[in-house]
Design an enzyme around this catalytic site. Structure first.
Site, PDB file in Angstrom:
ATOM      1  N   GLY A  29       0.826  -1.208   0.000  1.00  0.00           N
ATOM      2  CA  GLY A  29       0.000   0.000   0.000  1.00  0.00           C
ATOM      3  C   GLY A  29       0.858   1.255   0.000  1.00  0.00           C
ATOM      4  CG  LEU A  31      -0.944   1.653  -3.783  1.00  0.00           C
ATOM      5  CD1 LEU A  31      -2.143   1.243  -4.642  1.00  0.00           C
ATOM      6  CD2 LEU A  31       0.098   0.541  -3.780  1.00  0.00           C
ATOM      7  N   GLY A  34       5.717   4.622  -8.508  1.00  0.00           N
ATOM      8  CA  GLY A  34       6.412   3.353  -8.758  1.00  0.00           C
ATOM      9  C   GLY A  34       5.411   2.210  -8.900  1.00  0.00           C
ATOM     10  CG  HIS A  35       3.150   0.912  -5.608  1.00  0.00           C
ATOM     11  ND1 HIS A  35       3.380   1.891  -4.669  1.00  0.00           N
ATOM     12  CD2 HIS A  35       3.675  -0.231  -5.102  1.00  0.00           C
ATOM     13  CE1 HIS A  35       4.004   1.365  -3.632  1.00  0.00           C
ATOM     14  NE2 HIS A  35       4.210   0.080  -3.865  1.00  0.00           N
ATOM     15  CG  ASP A 147      11.981  -2.854  -2.996  1.00  0.00           C
ATOM     16  OD1 ASP A 147      12.476  -2.419  -1.954  1.00  0.00           O
ATOM     17  OD2 ASP A 147      10.962  -2.385  -3.506  1.00  0.00           O
ATOM     18  CB  SER A 183       5.677   3.537   0.757  1.00  0.00           C
ATOM     19  OG  SER A 183       5.140   2.869  -0.362  1.00  0.00           O
ATOM     20  NE  ARG A 184      10.269   1.606   5.502  1.00  0.00           N
ATOM     21  CZ  ARG A 184      10.160   0.341   5.074  1.00  0.00           C
ATOM     22  NH1 ARG A 184      10.512   0.019   3.849  1.00  0.00           N
ATOM     23  NH2 ARG A 184       9.699  -0.591   5.888  1.00  0.00           N
TER      24      ARG A 184
HETATM   25  O1  PAF Z   1       7.929  -4.731  -2.020  1.00  0.00           O
HETATM   26  C1  PAF Z   1       6.972  -4.780  -1.218  1.00  0.00           C
HETATM   27  O2  PAF Z   1       6.133  -3.881  -1.143  1.00  0.00           O
HETATM   28  C2  PAF Z   1       6.865  -5.986  -0.280  1.00  0.00           C
HETATM   29  O3  PAF Z   1       8.115  -6.434   0.124  1.00  0.00           O
HETATM   30  C3  PAF Z   1       6.033  -7.126  -0.894  1.00  0.00           C
HETATM   31  C4  PAF Z   1       6.700  -7.677  -2.145  1.00  0.00           C
HETATM   32  C5  PAF Z   1       4.642  -6.638  -1.220  1.00  0.00           C
HETATM   33  C6  PAF Z   1       5.920  -8.288   0.105  1.00  0.00           C
HETATM   34  O4  PAF Z   1       5.283  -7.888   1.277  1.00  0.00           O
END
Ligand code: PAF
Length: 278
Positions: A29, A31, A34-35, A147, A183-184
């Site tokens: 979440g 969002l 990037g999402h 990530d 998100s951070r």
């Molecule tokens: O990248 C993320 O947001 C989290 O590590 C994931 C892949 C949703 C797993 O909780």
């Protein structure tokens, strides 16, 4: 758009689905752009998109930000709706975590780099991601390259445990000043936000300086970057150059590599990476 937090209703919604092949975008979440890039990546390739929103307690250490992690659910749902997502899964912890379960998926690379500073983090990620793959049974799942260590481990898990889906990576989305979207980032104060782009700038400067000719000179090269980050006001957890293939330090200075780093800026932990070819 269907939204549910219940695994049985999720199963029913998946059975009744009439869209094309399914893409899963797993998220925690909060969002952001990037999402959106992950959702658009799947939609542009003709997939029916499902998003999971679950702040997974298994991937947070005892002193980490689980409690204050942002959870702006109604904004997230609006964004999913406007991006044409068909299904959003928003389970409570009780739907996803079996109390006292000791089952974990692990890989040695999960205890290096970010994993060395966040013990158990990647085990928590892999375990929940494998559960999401079972619950959704998607044709593909989409993950961001920000990530990068997480992406490597998920690709390995899928390959080595024969999960019947494809993993599609999407490049990191950056702010115009270079800061990777996260998100951070919303934890950053105005002053910290002004400083934050220097993190990426230092990685790029290190790449531009060129790599050492021999692996034995690598720790000195990484040390220069580490010291530059400290001088700019960051507290680095680590700086590491890894082979893209193995995610281990390169045994020879050739082929595709990734420069990874994690730094603290005040109380916020930022991660980033860039690709290099020697
Ligand atoms: O990248 C993320 O947001 C989290 O590590 C994931 C892949 C949703 C797993 O909780």
């Amino acid at each position: 758009m269907i939204q549910t937090g219940d695994r049985n209703s999720l199963g029913e919604a998946l059975e009744e689905r009439t869209g094309g092949p399914l893409a899963l975008v797993p998220t925690m979440g909060a969002l952001h752009a990037g999402h959106v890039a992950l959702i658009r990546h799947a939609r542009e390739r003709g997939y029916d998109v499902a998003v999971s929103i679950f702040v997974n307690p298994m991937q947070f250490g005892p002193d980490e930000d689980l409690d204050r992690y942002p959870r702006p659910l109604s904004e997230d749902l609006d964004l999913c709706r406007s991006e044409g997502v068909s299904l959003v899964f928003t389970p409570p912890v009780s739907e996803m975590v079996v109390p006292a379960s000791r089952i974990r998926i692990t890989h040695p690379v999960g205890s290096l780099y970010c994993g060395a500073h966040r013990p158990g983090h990647f085990e928590g990620v892999l375990t929940i991601v494998s559960k999401l793959f079972h619950l959704f049974g998607p044709e593909i799942a989409v993950f961001g390259q920000k990530d990068r260590q997480q992406l490597f481990l998920i690709e390995r898990m899928v390959r080595e445990l024969d999960f019947p889906l494809g993993i599609e990576p999407v490049p990191t989305v950056r702010e115009p000043d270079g800061l990777a979207r996260s998100s951070r980032n919303r934890y950053l104060s105005v002053e910290e936000r002004a400083l934050a782009p220097l993190f990426h700038a230092h990685l790029v400067a290190a790449r531009n300086r060129g790599l050492p000719a021999h692996p034995e000179d690598l720790s000195r090269w990484e040390g220069v970057l580490f010291a530059d980050l400290v001088r700019s006001g960051f507290r680095p957890d680590y700086v590491a150059l890894v082979s893209e293939e193995t995610f281990l330090p390169p045994v020879q200075m050739s082929g595709p590599m990734i420069l990874l780093a994690a730094v603290w800026l005040g109380k916020t932990r930022l991660i980033d990476n860039i690709e290099l070819t020697a």
